[in-house]
Design a protein around this motif. Structure first.
Motif, PDB file in Angstrom:
ATOM      1  N   PHE A  33       0.831  -1.210   0.000  1.00  0.00           N
ATOM      2  CA  PHE A  33       0.000   0.000   0.000  1.00  0.00           C
ATOM      3  C   PHE A  33       0.868   1.263   0.000  1.00  0.00           C
ATOM      4  N   GLY A  34       1.921   1.260   0.829  1.00  0.00           N
ATOM      5  CA  GLY A  34       2.811   2.417   0.879  1.00  0.00           C
ATOM      6  C   GLY A  34       3.535   2.650  -0.435  1.00  0.00           C
ATOM      7  N   LEU A  35       3.921   1.572  -1.106  1.00  0.00           N
ATOM      8  CA  LEU A  35       4.616   1.710  -2.388  1.00  0.00           C
ATOM      9  C   LEU A  35       3.686   2.199  -3.487  1.00  0.00           C
ATOM     10  N   VAL A  36       2.430   1.769  -3.473  1.00  0.00           N
ATOM     11  CA  VAL A  36       1.462   2.263  -4.459  1.00  0.00           C
ATOM     12  C   VAL A  36       1.272   3.764  -4.282  1.00  0.00           C
ATOM     13  N   GLY A  37       1.206   4.225  -3.035  1.00  0.00           N
ATOM     14  CA  GLY A  37       1.058   5.652  -2.779  1.00  0.00           C
ATOM     15  C   GLY A  37       2.316   6.453  -3.035  1.00  0.00           C
ATOM     16  N   MET A  38       3.453   5.802  -3.013  1.00  0.00           N
ATOM     17  CA  MET A  38       4.731   6.482  -3.180  1.00  0.00           C
ATOM     18  C   MET A  38       5.008   6.893  -4.625  1.00  0.00           C
ATOM     19  N   MET A  49       3.686  15.998   0.977  1.00  0.00           N
ATOM     20  CA  MET A  49       2.986  15.218   1.992  1.00  0.00           C
ATOM     21  C   MET A  49       2.810  13.766   1.551  1.00  0.00           C
ATOM     22  N   GLN A  50       2.573  13.544   0.285  1.00  0.00           N
ATOM     23  CA  GLN A  50       2.469  12.182  -0.252  1.00  0.00           C
ATOM     24  C   GLN A  50       3.781  11.439  -0.051  1.00  0.00           C
ATOM     25  N   TYR A  51       4.887  12.095  -0.341  1.00  0.00           N
ATOM     26  CA  TYR A  51       6.199  11.470  -0.180  1.00  0.00           C
ATOM     27  C   TYR A  51       6.476  11.158   1.291  1.00  0.00           C
ATOM     28  N   ILE A  52       6.145  12.085   2.174  1.00  0.00           N
ATOM     29  CA  ILE A  52       6.419  11.892   3.599  1.00  0.00           C
ATOM     30  C   ILE A  52       5.558  10.774   4.179  1.00  0.00           C
ATOM     31  N   VAL A  53       4.252  10.818   3.940  1.00  0.00           N
ATOM     32  CA  VAL A  53       3.339   9.836   4.539  1.00  0.00           C
ATOM     33  C   VAL A  53       3.633   8.424   4.043  1.00  0.00           C
TER      34      VAL A  53
END
Length: 142
Positions: A33-38, A49-53
């Protein structure tokens, strides 16, 4: 770094209630999930904020995943591998060091071949693919 200690403390408490394999499965999904958002998508603007979260999610997931894998390893490894110079802890440390070295070389490769504009998607996109394959293998093996 300040989030790793509480995350591993929570992992220790969860390990009393759940099997290590279930924890590994869940943490791998969190990492996916984190990699999809990254990743940066062309239709959406990429924000700090996308990169940080998502970066924090991936960082914590990888560290907690290492703890859960080492817990499972300590329960399944033969006692003869726990003694001597080349014990399981030493081998796990050296494999982690080798992984970081290969990762550094891969980042340099992506930057030199694909260009600096593709560093983010080039590195995390490949990691997303490897994690997706790992999720599939975990689902079939467990």
């Amino acid at each position: 770094g300040v989030l790793i200690f509480p995350a591993n403390l929570y992992l220790a408490k969860l390990s009393y209630r759940y099997d290590d394999r279930d924890i590994i499965w869940f943490i791998t999904l969190v990492m996916l999930f984190g990699l999809v958002g990254m990743l940066a998508y062309p239709i959406l603007p990429y924000t700090i904020m996308q990169y940080i979260v998502f970066g924090v999610a991936v960082f914590i997931a990888t560290n907690v995943l290492e703890g859960a894998c080492m817990s499972l390893l300590s329960k399944t490894i033969p006692a003869s591998y726990a003694r001597g110079t080349f014990n399981s802890g030493f081998l796990a440390t050296e494999s982690g060091t080798a992984g970081r070295a290969v990762g550094d070389m891969f980042i340099s490769y992506v930057g030199s071949v694909w260009g600096m504009d593709w560093i983010l998607n080039g590195t995390f996109g490949v990691l997303l693919g490897v994690t997706a394959v790992s999720v599939g293998l975990l689902k079939t093996a467990y």
